[in-house]
Write a protein that holds these residues in place. Structure first.
Motif, short mmCIF file in Angstrom:
data_model
loop_
_atom_site.label_atom_id
_atom_site.label_comp_id
_atom_site.label_asym_id
_atom_site.label_seq_id
_atom_site.Cartn_x
_atom_site.Cartn_y
_atom_site.Cartn_z
N LYS A 40 0.84 -1.21 0.00
CA LYS A 40 0.00 0.00 0.00
C LYS A 40 0.87 1.25 0.00
CE LYS A 40 -4.25 -1.73 2.07
NZ LYS A 40 -5.16 -1.68 3.24
N ALA A 41 1.99 1.20 0.69
CA ALA A 41 2.91 2.34 0.70
C ALA A 41 3.47 2.56 -0.71
CB ALA A 41 4.04 2.10 1.70
N VAL A 42 3.82 1.47 -1.39
CA VAL A 42 4.32 1.57 -2.76
C VAL A 42 3.21 2.13 -3.66
CG1 VAL A 42 5.11 0.24 -4.77
CG2 VAL A 42 6.04 -0.25 -2.50
N GLN A 43 2.01 1.66 -3.47
CA GLN A 43 0.88 2.14 -4.27
C GLN A 43 0.68 3.65 -4.08
OE1 GLN A 43 -3.05 0.67 -3.12
NE2 GLN A 43 -3.38 0.02 -5.25
N ASN A 44 0.80 4.10 -2.84
CA ASN A 44 0.68 5.54 -2.56
C ASN A 44 1.80 6.33 -3.23
OD1 ASN A 44 -1.63 5.23 -1.05
ND2 ASN A 44 -0.54 5.10 0.90
N GLU A 45 3.00 5.79 -3.22
CA GLU A 45 4.13 6.45 -3.90
C GLU A 45 3.86 6.56 -5.40
OE1 GLU A 45 7.06 7.84 -2.82
OE2 GLU A 45 6.23 7.61 -0.80
N PHE A 46 3.34 5.49 -5.99
CA PHE A 46 3.04 5.51 -7.43
C PHE A 46 2.02 6.59 -7.76
CE2 PHE A 46 4.15 0.75 -8.28
CZ PHE A 46 5.49 1.07 -8.30
#
Length: 124
Positions: A40-46
């Motif tokens: 989810k953190a990676v998704q937010n970064e994207f």
């Protein structure tokens, strides 16, 4: 009486096994939840990146350039898979908890039966 004691031993071992399985399932769920948070953190970064931003994926010791659409799709797929695994693990945990409770009740009933038999032998 001896048969009841053997059954008590068997039930105790079965309860211990169920509790070990339950502990393993809880640990697996915790790992899945950690993976879910990371993704989810990676998704937010994207979502904060521009469409033409460079995204690199670590493959072994090498960083490979990856298309943003492909990277987003991969992370979304991972999150979907992890969500399903969490649900499956939750169902397993619930089943193990129910099984553990049934064995615990059965064990307590058998212990009471043995105690009553011992008291009757002592009184008789």
């Amino acid at each position: 009486m001896e048969d009841d004691r053997n059954k008590l031993q068997t039930l105790s071992e079965a309860l211990q096994k169920v509790q070990e399985d339950l502990q393993s399932a809880v640990e697996a769920r915790q790992k899945l939840e950690a993976q879910q948070q990371e993704n989810k953190a990676v998704q937010n970064e994207f979502s904060s990146l521009a469409d033409d931003a460079g995204i690199y994926r670590l493959v072994g010791p090498v960083l490979l350039k990856q298309d943003k659409t492909e990277a987003v799709t991969t992370v979304d797929g991972r999150l979907d898979f992890i969500g399903k695994e969490i649900n499956r693990t939750e169902t397993r945990i619930k089943g193990l908890q129910e099984g553990s409770e049934k064995k615990r009740v059965e064990l307590m009933q058998l212990q009471q039966k043995i105690q009553l038999a011992a008291q009757e032998q002592g009184a008789g």
